[in-house]
Write a protein that holds these residues in place. Structure first.
Motif, short mmCIF file in Angstrom:
data_model
loop_
_atom_site.label_atom_id
_atom_site.label_comp_id
_atom_site.label_asym_id
_atom_site.label_seq_id
_atom_site.Cartn_x
_atom_site.Cartn_y
_atom_site.Cartn_z
N THR A 1 -0.55 47.24 64.85
CA THR A 1 -1.23 46.54 64.83
C THR A 1 -0.47 45.13 64.33
N ARG A 2 0.28 45.62 63.22
CA ARG A 2 1.20 44.60 62.80
C ARG A 2 2.47 43.95 63.63
N PHE A 3 3.05 45.22 64.83
CA PHE A 3 4.43 44.93 65.77
C PHE A 3 3.26 43.30 66.89
N PHE A 4 1.49 43.34 66.97
CA PHE A 4 0.98 42.64 67.63
C PHE A 4 1.00 41.54 66.99
N LEU A 5 0.46 41.20 65.95
CA LEU A 5 0.51 40.20 64.99
C LEU A 5 2.45 39.53 65.09
N GLY B 1 2.04 36.80 67.21
CA GLY B 1 1.44 35.79 67.25
C GLY B 1 0.49 36.09 68.19
N THR B 2 0.36 37.43 68.48
CA THR B 2 -0.43 37.96 69.53
C THR B 2 -2.81 37.60 68.15
N SER B 3 -2.93 37.11 69.25
CA SER B 3 -4.64 36.94 67.79
C SER B 3 -5.61 37.70 69.00
N GLN B 4 -5.95 37.95 69.41
CA GLN B 4 -7.01 39.11 70.39
C GLN B 4 -6.44 40.11 71.21
N ILE B 5 -6.75 40.94 69.80
CA ILE B 5 -6.06 42.54 69.65
C ILE B 5 -7.41 42.98 69.75
N VAL B 6 -7.23 44.15 70.46
CA VAL B 6 -8.30 45.38 71.48
C VAL B 6 -7.97 46.39 70.42
N PHE B 7 -9.15 46.63 69.78
CA PHE B 7 -8.99 48.32 68.97
C PHE B 7 -9.40 49.63 69.87
N GLY C 1 -6.59 51.58 59.44
CA GLY C 1 -4.75 50.49 59.63
C GLY C 1 -5.30 49.33 60.79
N TYR C 2 -5.52 49.51 61.56
CA TYR C 2 -5.60 48.54 62.73
C TYR C 2 -6.60 47.06 62.15
N GLU C 3 -7.63 47.52 61.28
CA GLU C 3 -8.55 46.61 60.65
C GLU C 3 -8.16 46.28 59.19
N ARG C 4 -7.02 47.08 58.95
CA ARG C 4 -6.59 46.77 57.51
C ARG C 4 -5.41 45.95 57.38
N ALA C 5 -4.07 45.20 58.90
CA ALA C 5 -3.56 45.57 59.47
C ALA C 5 -4.30 43.58 59.88
N LEU C 6 -5.24 43.25 60.25
CA LEU C 6 -5.67 42.08 60.45
C LEU C 6 -6.69 41.54 59.18
N GLN C 7 -6.75 42.27 57.92
CA GLN C 7 -7.39 41.50 57.01
C GLN C 7 -6.03 41.13 56.10
N GLU C 8 -5.56 42.02 56.19
CA GLU C 8 -3.94 41.08 55.35
C GLU C 8 -2.84 40.05 56.43
N ALA C 9 -3.47 40.08 57.17
CA ALA C 9 -3.49 38.50 57.91
C ALA C 9 -4.19 37.38 58.19
N GLY C 10 -5.03 38.06 56.69
CA GLY C 10 -6.07 36.85 57.14
C GLY C 10 -6.90 36.82 58.36
N VAL D 1 -4.18 48.54 71.33
CA VAL D 1 -3.68 48.84 70.44
C VAL D 1 -4.89 50.61 70.93
N ALA D 2 -4.31 51.36 71.98
CA ALA D 2 -5.13 52.77 72.04
C ALA D 2 -4.55 53.79 71.27
N ALA D 3 -5.70 54.47 71.19
CA ALA D 3 -5.35 55.28 70.51
C ALA D 3 -5.26 56.92 70.96
N SER D 4 -4.82 56.65 71.85
CA SER D 4 -3.33 57.42 72.54
C SER D 4 -2.98 57.49 74.40
N ASP D 5 -2.09 57.40 74.19
CA ASP D 5 -1.41 56.90 75.58
C ASP D 5 -2.31 56.88 76.84
N GLU D 6 -3.02 57.91 76.68
CA GLU D 6 -4.23 58.26 78.25
C GLU D 6 -5.37 57.47 77.95
#
Length: 319
Positions: A154-158, A161-167, A183-192, A229-234
Motif C-alpha cells: 500500500t505504501r508503494f502506491f501512496l 501519489g495514488t489515492s483511490q487504492i482498492v484492497f 496492513g492496507y488499513e494501517r498504511a492508509l491511516q498512517e498516511a492520513g 492491492v490484491a491478496a493473490s496474483d489470481e
C-alpha cells in the motif's frame, strides 16, 4: 536373518564372500525391504505427511518443491494429500497420516482452528505449519509477515501519489486475507487517508473466477480505482480482465499489484507487479525445521518469518 540385516543396513562388517551371496540372493528374489516392518521395529518410517489445500495451485506447487528437496536430502519420503481447504477433510487426513505412521507432518491451511490443534495434539506427531499461522503460537510455523507485506504494498502506491487504492482480498474468514487487509488499513491511516468501505473488496476465494465476478460488479456499479492491492496474483488478474472487458487496460486505467509472485505474474501482459514470497524457501525451511524436531536438534525459534519483497513490473509503470 541377522547377517542379511547387517548387509542391508551396513550396521556391521560382513565378509566379502558372505556379502556377495546375500546380494546375489536379493537380486534373484527381487527383494525389497519392507518399510512398514522396519517402521514397526525402529518406530520410524522415514515418511512425512504433507497436507495442503490444492496441489494444482501454482503457489502450493512451488512450496512443495522446497519441501520435497529437503526431505530427499534427509532421506525422507513424502505422502501428499489435498484437503480442498475443508476443515472436516483436514481433520480426517491428519488421522489418516497418523494411521500411516508418518514420522511428522507439514500442514498448509487457510485457517488453524481449535479443532485442528486438538487433532494434532491427539496424534502426538511433530508438526510444522507452512505459509500458515497459528494465532496463538502453539505450533511451529514458517511464513512471511503478511500484514507488513500488505503495508509495504500500500505504501508503494501512496508514495506514487495514488489515492483511490482498492484492497481486493479473499473471504473475510480467511486469516491471511485479514492480515493483509490490516496492513492496507494501517498504511492508509498512517498516511492520513480515510478508509473507504466501497474500496475494500472480498472475493469468495483466492482464485481468478470469483475475483473476476466481484471486480466486474464493482466496475458495473460505477466505482473507480486508481490502484489495486490484491491478496493473490489470481485475484489481481481477475480485476485486470474485468477492466479489459469494459474496454480498459492496465497500467493506463488502473495500477495493479498482486501477491505471491507466481508464474502467472510474468506470463500475463502487462507483467504483474507483485509481493514476492520466497515460495520455495517456505517449503524448504519448513521441512528443515521439521527435521530438527525429528532429530532433536537445537531450535532457536519455533516461529520463523521469512522476508518478502516487491517486484515492480509493467502493471504499475505508466512511463
Amino acid at each position: 536373518m541377522a547377517t542379511v540385516s547387517r548387509v542391508l543396513n551396513g550396521t556391521a562388517v560382513v565378509k566379502d564372500e558372505t556379502k556377495a551371496k546375500v546380494q546375489a540372493a536379493i537380486e534373484k528374489l527381487a527383494y525389497r525391504p519392507n518399510a512398514v516392518a522396519r517402521g514397526l521395529a525402529s518406530k520410524r518410517t522415514k515418511t512425512i505427511g504433507v497436507i495442503l489445500p490444492d496441489v494444482s495451485d501454482l503457489f502450493h506447487a512451488e512450496v512443495l518443491r522446497g519441501i520435497e528437496d529437503i526431505a530427499t536430502m534427509y532421506q525422507y519420503h513424502i505422502i501428499l494429500t489435498n484437503s480442498d481447504a475443508r476443515e472436516d477433510r483436514e481433520i480426517d487426513l491428519i488421522g489418516t497420516m497418523w494411521e500411516k505412521q508418518v514420522d511428522g507432518m507439514i500442514f498448509i491451511s487457510e485457517k488453524i482452528t481449535k479443532e485442528i490443534v486438538r487433532t494434532f495434539e491427539q496424534a502426538q506427531l511433530p508438526v510444522v505449519l507452512c505459509a500458515t499461522d497459528d494465532p496463538e503460537g502453539r505450533i511451529p510455523s514458517v511464513a512471511i509477515d503478511n500484514e507488513s507485506a500488505a503495508y509495504d504494498a500500500t505504501r508503494f502506491f501512496l508514495e506514487k501519489g495514488t489515492s483511490q487504492i482498492v484492497f481486493f482480498g479473499g473471504p473475510t474468514t480467511h486469516p491471511v486475507t485479514m492480515e493483509r487487509r490490516r496492513g492496507y488499513e494501517r498504511a492508509l491511516q498512517e498516511a492520513g487517508k480515510p478508509l473507504q468501505n466501497d474500496l475494500i473488496l472480498h472475493a469468495p476465494d483466492m482464485k481468478y473466477e470469483g475475483a473476476h465476478g466481484v471486480a466486474a460488479e464493482f466496475l458495473q456499479n460505477g466505482h473507480r480505482a486508481e490502484a489495486v492491492v490484491a491478496a493473490s496474483d489470481e485475484i489481481a488478474l481477475g480485476f485486470l480482465n474485468a477492466v479489459r472487458d469494459r474496454g480498459g487496460n492496465s497500467p493506463q486505467d488502473v495500477l495493479l499489484l498482486g501477491f505471491d509472485n507466481t508464474r502467472l505474474s510474468t506470463i500475463v501482459r502487462p507483467e504483474l507487479t507483485t509481493v514476492a514470497q520466497p515460495t520455495y524457501d517456505l517449503g524448504a525451511v519448513s521441512m528443515r525445521l521439521l527435521t530438527k524436531l525429528l532429530l532433536d536438534e537445537p531450535i532457536e525459534d519455533y516461529t520463523v518469518r521469512l522476508p518478502h519483497s516487491i517486484i515492480e513490473r509493467t502493471s504499475t509503470h505508466r512511463g
